[in-house]
Design an enzyme around this catalytic site. Structure first.
Site, PDB file in Angstrom:
ATOM      1  N   GLY A 100     -19.633 -23.073 -25.315  1.00  0.00           N
ATOM      2  CA  GLY A 100     -21.066 -23.347 -25.268  1.00  0.00           C
ATOM      3  C   GLY A 100     -21.736 -23.052 -26.581  1.00  0.00           C
ATOM      4  N   ASN A 101     -23.046 -23.008 -26.567  1.00  0.00           N
ATOM      5  CA  ASN A 101     -23.812 -22.698 -27.775  1.00  0.00           C
ATOM      6  C   ASN A 101     -25.020 -21.859 -27.413  1.00  0.00           C
ATOM      7  OD1 ASN A 101     -26.063 -24.619 -27.148  1.00  0.00           O
ATOM      8  ND2 ASN A 101     -24.411 -26.128 -27.389  1.00  0.00           N
ATOM      9  N   ARG A 102     -25.822 -21.527 -28.399  1.00  0.00           N
ATOM     10  CA  ARG A 102     -26.919 -20.579 -28.206  1.00  0.00           C
ATOM     11  C   ARG A 102     -28.242 -21.224 -27.777  1.00  0.00           C
ATOM     12  NH1 ARG A 102     -25.596 -15.659 -30.708  1.00  0.00           N
ATOM     13  NH2 ARG A 102     -23.767 -15.747 -32.073  1.00  0.00           N
TER      14      ARG A 102
END
Length: 415
Positions: free
Chosen positions: A206-208
């Site tokens: 995932g990412n932020r």
């Protein structure tokens, strides 16, 4: 400032309570005049409690104060919301059958109508003629927003959001007349949040991204009068009311939703943080950590370039009736390195993707993601001067939506 707030007899009357609160919290003295039909939707006790003033719709109450004359004379501004087809007709023909229509005839200051009704009623020649008559006399009549109406119908006829009416009213008082909702009648699709690419049943790449900027864009587009469709990946904030939500998780799901949504969209804004890569294989069971096995090797494959595909399909006329004028906006979350700075990478991406606008921000572990503020540069494929916007994500979104409204008015059919 003294404001008369006239409330028409439509289901959207409940939204006007929020508009009243905006006026009073801004320090204005508000007298609410509901029509008799409006009190069937929201009672006078609500209007009195929120305004702090007595409420009546009869010319025979407090006759000694001659309210049917006094209220219009004293008002610095008259706002009618919702302005039903019936109220527009009465105002256009100068009828004076109750306190509100009398007040409209006596009004010396600016008058703003915020229409709300079924699409066919709004588009009926009689209503359109009444609107043109009122505008010809100097009244301001907003275009209604588009979207879900009472029942299952959808189309232009929704009451604009309270803060949009408030902004238009304040602009009118200050002599501005170009405040018509810039995206009225437009359909805007916005992607938001971060995609998640599964490794196994419990883990993912995932990412932020928090989704805050995408949600702020949805609010700004909604307030500008658009019908808004939000393609929501993982978000840390809830979607706003008044927009259609399509939930997605992976980049492939987002691609499918975006291509489908683009078919009837005037504007597509790809603000989601889409994973560039995904695992080549997804384990059906949780990947175990054992001392007797080697460390797992995860092979990644590229995800499709959704933004570029949207542009290609648009240019080929494959995205529906809006293809010749559809505006596509990309986002670039960039970091610089020894080979180039953020602006250089963004300029190259704009040319490579072919979108109309590219919103660029410099990201990092302590920047943008999850924060309530942002600072961006808006680049245009047309080569016009880059535009900077900063502040809260709501402020940045307002600037982006304003720029989109401007670009839509400049767009010509594509070759």
């Amino acid at each position: 400032m003294r404001i008369v707030l006239g409330v028409g007899g439509g289901i959207a009357a409940y939204k006007v309570a929020s508009l009243l609160r905006l006026f009073t919290e801004a320090g204005h003295h508000v007298t609410v005049i509901p029509t008799e039909a409006a009190t069937r939707f929201v009672g006078t006790a609500t209007w009195e409690a929120l305004s702090g003033n007595p409420v009546s719709n009869s010319v025979f109450d407090d006759v000694h104060q001659v309210n049917h004359v006094r209220l219009g004379h004293e008002a610095d501004l008259v706002v009618i919301a919702p302005a039903t087809a019936d109220l527009l007709a009465k105002a256009a023909t100068g009828q004076a059958g109750d306190l509100l229509t009398n007040t409209l005839l006596m009004a010396h200051g600016p008058v703003l109508f915020a229409p709300a009704m079924h699409t066919e009623m709004w588009q009926h020649p009689a209503t359109r003629a009444n609107v043109e008559t009122l505008r010809g006399r100097g009244a301001a009549v907003l275009e209604p927003a588009s979207g879900r109406l009472t029942g299952s119908d959808s189309g232009p006829g929704r009451l604009p959001e309270p803060d949009a009416i408030f902004d238009a009213a304040m602009a009118l008082v200050h002599g501005q007349t170009d405040f018509q909702l810039p995206l009225a009648g437009k359909t805007v699709t916005i992607s938001a949040g971060g995609t998640r690419e599964p490794l196994d049943p419990v883990r993912f790449l995932g990412n932020r991204s928090s989704g805050k900027q995408g949600v702020a864009l949805a609010v700004a587009a909604r307030n500008a009068g658009a019908t808004v469709r939000l393609l929501a990946a993982h978000m840390e904030v809830p979607p706003p009311p008044g927009v259609e939500v399509v939930n997605v998780e992976t980049a492939l799901q987002l691609r499918e939703a975006a291509l489908a949504a683009a078919a009837d969209s005037d504007v597509v804004i790809m603000s989601a943080a889409v994973a560039d890569f995904r695992p080549a294989e997804i384990s059906d069971t949780k990947i175990k950590k054992r001392d007797d096995t080697a460390d797992p090797v995860i092979t990644l494959v590229r995800n499709p370039d959704i933004l570029q595909e949207l542009v290609e399909r648009r240019n080929q006329g494959a995205t529906g009736p809006a293809a010749d004028s559809q505006l596509i906006v990309g986002f670039a979350a960039e970091t610089g390195d020894k080979h180039g700075d953020v602006r250089a990478y963004a300029e190259a991406k704009l040319q490579r993707k072919g979108c109309d606008l590219l919103v660029v921000n410099h990201v990092g572990s302590d920047k943008v993601f999850g924060k309530d503020t942002n600072s961006v540069v808006i680049l245009a494929r047309s080569g016009s001067e880059p535009q900077e916007a900063s502040g809260t994500k709501a402020d940045v979104s307002a600037a982006i939506i304003s720029r989109i409204g401007f670009e839509l008015n400049q767009v010509s059919p594509r070759a």
